[in-house]
Design a protein around this motif. Structure first.
Motif, PDB file in Angstrom:
ATOM      1  N   GLU A   1     -46.871  98.884  -5.179  1.00 36.24           N
ATOM      2  CA  GLU A   1     -46.431  99.370  -6.492  1.00 36.24           C
ATOM      3  C   GLU A   1     -47.100 100.689  -6.845  1.00 36.24           C
TER       4      GLU A   1
ATOM      5  N   LEU B   1     -44.061 101.621 -12.744  1.00 40.29           N
ATOM      6  CA  LEU B   1     -44.638 100.929 -11.587  1.00 40.29           C
ATOM      7  C   LEU B   1     -46.159 101.029 -11.593  1.00 40.29           C
TER       8      LEU B   1
ATOM      9  N   LEU C   1     -37.436  99.039 -10.588  1.00 34.44           N
ATOM     10  CA  LEU C   1     -36.884  98.893  -9.244  1.00 34.44           C
ATOM     11  C   LEU C   1     -35.362  99.003  -9.251  1.00 34.44           C
ATOM     12  N   THR C   2     -34.736  98.425 -10.278  1.00 32.97           N
ATOM     13  CA  THR C   2     -33.280  98.491 -10.382  1.00 32.97           C
ATOM     14  C   THR C   2     -32.819  99.929 -10.578  1.00 32.97           C
TER      15      THR C   2
ATOM     16  N   ALA D   1     -33.294 101.905  -7.338  1.00 29.61           N
ATOM     17  CA  ALA D   1     -32.561 101.452  -6.151  1.00 29.61           C
ATOM     18  C   ALA D   1     -31.499 102.457  -5.723  1.00 29.61           C
TER      19      ALA D   1
ATOM     20  N   GLU E   1     -39.782  99.944  -1.687  1.00 33.17           N
ATOM     21  CA  GLU E   1     -38.823  99.441  -2.669  1.00 33.17           C
ATOM     22  C   GLU E   1     -38.352  98.036  -2.285  1.00 33.17           C
TER      23      GLU E   1
ATOM     24  N   ALA F   1     -39.209  94.647  -4.318  1.00 30.33           N
ATOM     25  CA  ALA F   1     -38.041  93.928  -4.847  1.00 30.33           C
ATOM     26  C   ALA F   1     -38.018  92.491  -4.336  1.00 30.33           C
TER      27      ALA F   1
END
Length: 132
Positions: free
Chosen positions: A9, A64, A74-75, A78, A106, A110
């Motif tokens: 992270e 993060l 993260l979304t 992405a 990532e 995730a």
């Protein structure tokens, strides 16, 4: 395992925070302080697209680093990560190793937070079923 995820992270957050700040530096006419892809900078230009992407990178990278809203960060990242990886595979392979590292980080993070994404993968969420 938790220590590895925290390191991932921090590393991913630092990469995106640094890339975002680097992009804003270029946007304001300064020399980049980190390696950049000339082809990517040409593609993004020096207008709203660069500002928008780098702004998202700064915010998500910061989230993060402070470990807040990690699944949201993260979304949001992405799509950017997929584009970074595809760009460096098909257009400019100079920073491909960094793109692979970013995609790996990532994916690893995730996977650790996979329970947070279960609702995104429901074909009929609770609200659609009449349950709140």
């Amino acid at each position: 395992m938790k220590a590895f995820i925290r390191i991932a992270e921090i590393l991913l957050g630092a990469i995106f925070l640094g890339a975002g700040l680097n992009g804003y530096g270029v946007l304001f006419g300064f020399e980049p302080f980190a390696p950049t892809s000339p082809a990517a900078m040409e593609f993004l230009g020096n207008g709203y697209l660069l500002a928008l992407e780098k702004g998202v990178e700064i915010i998500a990278g910061f989230l993060l680093l402070i470990r807040r809203f990690v699944p949201l960060a993260l979304t949001v990242l992405a799509g950017i990560v997929v584009n970074i990886l595809a760009f460096h595979i098909f257009v400019d392979s100079e920073l491909l190793a960094l793109a692979i590292l970013v995609a790996f980080l990532e994916g690893t993070i995730a996977w650790h937070y996979r329970d947070s994404f279960k609702g995104l993968l429901e074909s009929k969420p609770n609200a659609a079923k009449g349950k709140f």
